[in-house]
Scaffold this motif. Structure first.
Motif, PDB file in Angstrom:
ATOM      1  N   ARG A 180       0.782  -1.306  -0.152  1.00 15.47           N
ATOM      2  CA  ARG A 180      -0.130  -0.011  -0.026  1.00 15.47           C
ATOM      3  C   ARG A 180       0.750   1.191   0.033  1.00 15.47           C
ATOM      4  O   ARG A 180       1.790   1.383   0.725  1.00 15.47           O
ATOM      5  CB  ARG A 180      -0.745  -0.063   1.277  1.00 15.47           C
ATOM      6  N   ALA A 181       0.501   2.186  -0.598  1.00 13.91           N
ATOM      7  CA  ALA A 181       1.232   3.540  -1.028  1.00 13.91           C
ATOM      8  C   ALA A 181       0.024   4.529  -0.871  1.00 13.91           C
ATOM      9  O   ALA A 181      -0.939   4.561  -1.722  1.00 13.91           O
ATOM     10  CB  ALA A 181       2.258   3.552  -2.253  1.00 13.91           C
ATOM     11  N   TYR A 182       0.492   5.607  -0.108  1.00 16.87           N
ATOM     12  CA  TYR A 182      -0.574   6.906  -0.476  1.00 16.87           C
ATOM     13  C   TYR A 182       0.278   8.067  -1.261  1.00 16.87           C
ATOM     14  O   TYR A 182       1.541   8.369  -1.141  1.00 16.87           O
ATOM     15  CB  TYR A 182      -0.588   7.411   1.137  1.00 16.87           C
ATOM     16  N   GLU A 222       4.398  23.417  -8.535  1.00 21.36           N
ATOM     17  CA  GLU A 222       5.216  22.247  -7.898  1.00 21.36           C
ATOM     18  C   GLU A 222       5.706  22.757  -6.573  1.00 21.36           C
ATOM     19  O   GLU A 222       6.682  23.625  -6.595  1.00 21.36           O
ATOM     20  CB  GLU A 222       6.141  21.808  -9.046  1.00 21.36           C
ATOM     21  N   ASN A 223       5.655  21.727  -5.638  1.00 18.25           N
ATOM     22  CA  ASN A 223       6.440  21.974  -4.269  1.00 18.25           C
ATOM     23  C   ASN A 223       7.381  21.006  -4.039  1.00 18.25           C
ATOM     24  O   ASN A 223       6.925  19.744  -4.833  1.00 18.25           O
ATOM     25  CB  ASN A 223       5.427  21.991  -3.259  1.00 18.25           C
ATOM     26  N   ASP A 224       8.292  21.314  -3.339  1.00 17.98           N
ATOM     27  CA  ASP A 224       9.244  19.881  -2.968  1.00 17.98           C
ATOM     28  C   ASP A 224       8.503  18.968  -1.921  1.00 17.98           C
ATOM     29  O   ASP A 224       7.646  19.545  -1.332  1.00 17.98           O
ATOM     30  CB  ASP A 224      10.304  20.606  -2.169  1.00 17.98           C
ATOM     31  N   PHE A 225       8.792  17.756  -2.139  1.00 16.51           N
ATOM     32  CA  PHE A 225       8.475  16.710  -1.233  1.00 16.51           C
ATOM     33  C   PHE A 225       9.262  16.811  -0.031  1.00 16.51           C
ATOM     34  O   PHE A 225       9.830  15.511   0.232  1.00 16.51           O
ATOM     35  CB  PHE A 225       8.226  15.366  -1.929  1.00 16.51           C
ATOM     36  N   SER A 226       9.237  17.753   0.851  1.00 14.72           N
ATOM     37  CA  SER A 226       9.930  17.905   1.868  1.00 14.72           C
ATOM     38  C   SER A 226       9.455  18.955   2.800  1.00 14.72           C
ATOM     39  O   SER A 226       8.554  19.484   2.434  1.00 14.72           O
ATOM     40  CB  SER A 226      11.303  18.009   1.611  1.00 14.72           C
ATOM     41  N   GLY A 227       9.914  18.996   4.037  1.00 19.71           N
ATOM     42  CA  GLY A 227       9.316  20.222   4.949  1.00 19.71           C
ATOM     43  C   GLY A 227       8.672  19.493   6.071  1.00 19.71           C
ATOM     44  O   GLY A 227       8.278  18.399   6.195  1.00 19.71           O
ATOM     45  N   PRO A 228       8.240  20.542   6.934  1.00 15.57           N
ATOM     46  CA  PRO A 228       7.730  19.975   7.970  1.00 15.57           C
ATOM     47  C   PRO A 228       6.367  19.365   7.889  1.00 15.57           C
ATOM     48  O   PRO A 228       5.821  18.347   8.701  1.00 15.57           O
ATOM     49  CB  PRO A 228       7.637  21.522   9.238  1.00 15.57           C
ATOM     50  N   VAL A 258       2.758  14.551   7.560  1.00 17.61           N
ATOM     51  CA  VAL A 258       1.946  13.857   7.134  1.00 17.61           C
ATOM     52  C   VAL A 258       2.533  12.393   7.026  1.00 17.61           C
ATOM     53  O   VAL A 258       1.900  11.247   7.136  1.00 17.61           O
ATOM     54  CB  VAL A 258       1.721  14.327   5.496  1.00 17.61           C
ATOM     55  N   ILE A 259       3.692  12.359   6.664  1.00 15.30           N
ATOM     56  CA  ILE A 259       4.429  10.886   6.724  1.00 15.30           C
ATOM     57  C   ILE A 259       4.106  10.265   8.016  1.00 15.30           C
ATOM     58  O   ILE A 259       3.980   9.124   8.241  1.00 15.30           O
ATOM     59  CB  ILE A 259       5.925  10.959   6.143  1.00 15.30           C
ATOM     60  N   SER A 260       4.573  11.097   9.338  1.00 14.06           N
ATOM     61  CA  SER A 260       4.718  10.339  10.535  1.00 14.06           C
ATOM     62  C   SER A 260       3.109  10.060  10.877  1.00 14.06           C
ATOM     63  O   SER A 260       2.874   9.000  11.630  1.00 14.06           O
ATOM     64  CB  SER A 260       5.478  11.146  11.532  1.00 14.06           C
ATOM     65  N   THR A 261       2.228  10.746  10.423  1.00  9.16           N
ATOM     66  CA  THR A 261       0.733  10.574  10.834  1.00  9.16           C
ATOM     67  C   THR A 261       0.342   9.414  10.276  1.00  9.16           C
ATOM     68  O   THR A 261      -0.456   8.417  10.962  1.00  9.16           O
ATOM     69  CB  THR A 261      -0.164  11.891  10.629  1.00  9.16           C
ATOM     70  N   LEU A 262       0.623   9.173   8.863  1.00  9.54           N
ATOM     71  CA  LEU A 262       0.144   8.018   8.309  1.00  9.54           C
ATOM     72  C   LEU A 262       0.923   6.837   8.890  1.00  9.54           C
ATOM     73  O   LEU A 262       0.233   5.666   8.811  1.00  9.54           O
ATOM     74  CB  LEU A 262       0.410   8.247   6.698  1.00  9.54           C
ATOM     75  N   ALA A 263       1.931   6.776   9.227  1.00 11.60           N
ATOM     76  CA  ALA A 263       3.109   5.849   9.581  1.00 11.60           C
ATOM     77  C   ALA A 263       2.142   5.151  10.971  1.00 11.60           C
ATOM     78  O   ALA A 263       2.165   4.012  11.362  1.00 11.60           O
ATOM     79  CB  ALA A 263       4.526   6.133  10.103  1.00 11.60           C
ATOM     80  N   THR A 264       1.611   6.271  11.698  1.00 16.55           N
ATOM     81  CA  THR A 264       0.998   5.930  13.020  1.00 16.55           C
ATOM     82  C   THR A 264      -0.266   4.993  12.667  1.00 16.55           C
ATOM     83  O   THR A 264      -0.772   3.911  13.168  1.00 16.55           O
ATOM     84  CB  THR A 264       0.533   7.020  13.862  1.00 16.55           C
ATOM     85  N   ASP A 309      -1.232   3.627   9.426  1.00 13.79           N
ATOM     86  CA  ASP A 309      -1.109   2.536   8.511  1.00 13.79           C
ATOM     87  C   ASP A 309       0.447   2.221   8.465  1.00 13.79           C
ATOM     88  O   ASP A 309       1.098   2.445   7.663  1.00 13.79           O
ATOM     89  CB  ASP A 309      -1.756   2.822   7.124  1.00 13.79           C
ATOM     90  N   PRO A 310       0.986   1.602   9.505  1.00 11.96           N
ATOM     91  CA  PRO A 310       2.481   1.278   9.672  1.00 11.96           C
ATOM     92  C   PRO A 310       3.036   0.528   8.366  1.00 11.96           C
ATOM     93  O   PRO A 310       2.248  -0.454   8.197  1.00 11.96           O
ATOM     94  CB  PRO A 310       2.489   0.505  10.977  1.00 11.96           C
ATOM     95  N   GLY A 311       3.978   0.872   7.958  1.00 13.56           N
ATOM     96  CA  GLY A 311       4.658   0.290   6.797  1.00 13.56           C
ATOM     97  C   GLY A 311       4.393   0.702   5.396  1.00 13.56           C
ATOM     98  O   GLY A 311       4.783   0.165   4.392  1.00 13.56           O
ATOM     99  N   ALA A 312       3.034   1.590   5.301  1.00 12.52           N
ATOM    100  CA  ALA A 312       2.940   1.725   4.213  1.00 12.52           C
ATOM    101  C   ALA A 312       3.715   2.969   3.377  1.00 12.52           C
ATOM    102  O   ALA A 312       4.480   3.855   4.398  1.00 12.52           O
ATOM    103  CB  ALA A 312       1.311   2.540   4.217  1.00 12.52           C
ATOM    104  N   GLU A 313       3.952   3.136   2.191  1.00 16.91           N
ATOM    105  CA  GLU A 313       4.770   4.073   1.552  1.00 16.91           C
ATOM    106  C   GLU A 313       4.081   5.175   1.212  1.00 16.91           C
ATOM    107  O   GLU A 313       2.695   5.473   1.253  1.00 16.91           O
ATOM    108  CB  GLU A 313       5.366   3.506   0.169  1.00 16.91           C
ATOM    109  N   VAL A 314       4.722   6.496   1.213  1.00 18.52           N
ATOM    110  CA  VAL A 314       4.126   7.795   1.019  1.00 18.52           C
ATOM    111  C   VAL A 314       4.846   8.486  -0.116  1.00 18.52           C
ATOM    112  O   VAL A 314       6.162   8.548  -0.043  1.00 18.52           O
ATOM    113  CB  VAL A 314       4.084   8.528   2.141  1.00 18.52           C
ATOM    114  N   LEU A 315       4.286   8.708  -1.107  1.00 20.98           N
ATOM    115  CA  LEU A 315       5.021   9.206  -2.344  1.00 20.98           C
ATOM    116  C   LEU A 315       4.333  10.577  -2.947  1.00 20.98           C
ATOM    117  O   LEU A 315       2.938  10.645  -2.696  1.00 20.98           O
ATOM    118  CB  LEU A 315       4.814   8.018  -3.502  1.00 20.98           C
TER     119      LEU A 315
END
Ligand SMILES: [Zn+2]
Length: 448
Positions: free
Chosen positions: A202-204, A359-365, A370-376, A378-384
């Motif tokens: 699974r990837a978001y 177009e924005n960078d895929f980085s920053g707070p 977003v990545i850490s909330t999704l990790a909580t 749906d652990p192990g899912a990719e975020v792209l």
């Protein structure tokens, strides 16, 4: 159900007897049952009923929403939520209240019935985007009802007219009431954050950019004549040639930072060499998202409306076609010139509406949050990251220097072709995906 019966002091979402349904589902269903069809060109069924419903809900949370009409019936709603730390930039969390038209003959269910079947909520707007509207409302409710505050100030915005480029919604508000967005630095909204399945994983997809849009009219002119005469410069014939040239044009692939990053990640997840597998092939490997992603690799020029003639035996003096052009960010003028070249000098091109690409960078707070909330959740899912081939109200907000992302989080079953349902038939969203989205958004807004 008669939604005109709602008065501001009724609490929307509480009038249903289906109390076993999650509040997010009930709100999304209520909103779907309000027909807010946007026909384009300034015509709509009107967003006011939905706007008043949203405003009543926000008032029930102790907020003070402002309703703004750009024109009669074209109502947007804005409310501020004070955060724990107002010195941080405010986050605009926005949705739109209008939907594109739905022809009930093509649908399995009444598109405005708010039907719940097979564990899903069906109807126009279930995907785009009354789902997210309801998720925003209930996420904020979860925070405020528990006596908490969001981490930073929130500006909740529910716009009219997004489906016609935001002219009478987000653009109107940004141009006439920039004060409503004072202090805002970032925004999150639709068409991103949903899950896809990549190689069984699974990837978001978080939307970090949008293509530019150019809505143009091609106009061919010629002599009006009797339908029996020899007419070599028939306007319809010339327009048809131009339309065919534009519609058949195979625009070359041009990768941007976002699409390069996405395809590299797709290759990594699938365990293939992105130098050896072509961009289109990699995009196809994304399954249900491939339609969106392939279109983000190149310019597209789709003829969408033809208008000419009024009588079988009369050659008209004008023929017109509407073309929906989506160029990569920054390439608008070059693409317009290329289209003029394609159709030739005798076809006039009138730009009806244009808007910037982003177009924005895929980085920053915010991306980190977003990545850490999704990790909580749906652990192990990719975020792209991905570049949206269409546009959102983030374009209008960008005029105020607000950096916008698409993040309407939904955990979806692999077999559901979610991207195909944007403006498609039988729009539907799993009930548990709405609950997931509510929880992820609640956490994100509480902590970011
Ligand atoms: Zn939308």
């Amino acid at each position: 159900m008669d939604f005109d019966a709602h008065t501001p002091d009724q609490v929307p979402g509480s009038t249903d007897t289906d109390t076993e349904l999650d509040e997010t589902v009930r709100l999304a269903r209520d909103l779907i049952r309000m027909d807010t069809t946007n026909y384009g060109g300034g015509t709509s069924k009107g967003e006011t009923v939905a706007a008043e419903y949203v405003a009543a809900y926000l008032r029930g949370l102790g907020l003070e929403p402002e309703l703004i009409d750009s024109e009669p019936g074209r109502t947007s709603v804005i409310a501020r939520v004070a955060g724990r730390d107002s010195s941080r930039g405010a986050l605009v969390v926005h949705g739109h209240l209008d939907v594109v038209p739905a022809d009930p003959r093509n649908w399995t269910v009444d598109p405005f019935g708010g039907v719940i079947a097979d564990g899903m909520l069906w109807g126009r707007g279930a995907v785009d985007m009354k789902n997210m509207d309801a998720m925003i409302l209930t996420a904020v409710a979860d925070i405020l009802r528990s006596g908490e505050r969001p981490a930073r100030d929130l500006i909740l915005a529910f716009f009219a007219d997004e489906e016609n480029g935001g002219v009478l919604g987000s653009h109107y508000l940004v141009d006439t009431r920039p004060d409503l967005f004072a202090g805002a630095t970032e925004a999150i909204s639709e068409v991103g954050g949903y899950s896809i399945t990549l190689g069984g994983k699974r990837a978001y997809l978080v939307q970090t950019g949008e293509k530019a849009l150019l809505w143009v009219k091609l106009i061919a002119r010629g002599p009006a004549a009797h339908g029996s005469r020899v007419v070599r410069d028939n306007a319809i014939t010339r327009l048809a040639e131009a339309v065919a040239a534009v519609g058949r044009q195979d625009w070359p692939i041009r990768l941007t930072n976002t699409t390069t990053a996405l395809l590299d990640e797709v290759a990594r997840i699938l365990g293939v060499d992105s130098q050896k597998v072509g961009p289109d092939e990699l995009a196809l490997a994304t399954g249900t998202a491939s339609g969106f992603i392939q279109a983000s690799l190149r310019t597209t020029t789709n003829p969408t409306v033809l208008t000419a003639g009024y009588k079988h035996n009369v050659v008209p003096d004008t023929a017109e076609a509407l073309v929906d052009i989506r160029s990569l960010p920054g390439e608008e003028d070059a693409v317009l010139a290329a289209v003029q070249e394609l159709v030739g000098p005798d076809i006039e091109i009138e730009v009806m509406h244009r808007d910037v690409g982003l177009e924005n960078d895929f980085s920053g707070p915010l991306i980190d949050a977003v990545i850490s909330t999704l990790a909580t959740h749906d652990p192990g899912a990719e975020v792209l990251p991905y570049l949206l081939s269409a546009g959102t109200d983030n374009k209008a907000l960008s005029k105020l220097g607000i950096t916008g992302y698409g993040f309407a989080p939904l955990l979806l079953p692999p077999e559901l072709d979610f991207p195909a349902m944007f403006h498609g038939v039988d729009e539907r969203v799993p009930l548990d995906a709405l609950v997931f989205g509510r929880r992820v958004l609640t956490d994100l807004l509480r902590t970011y």
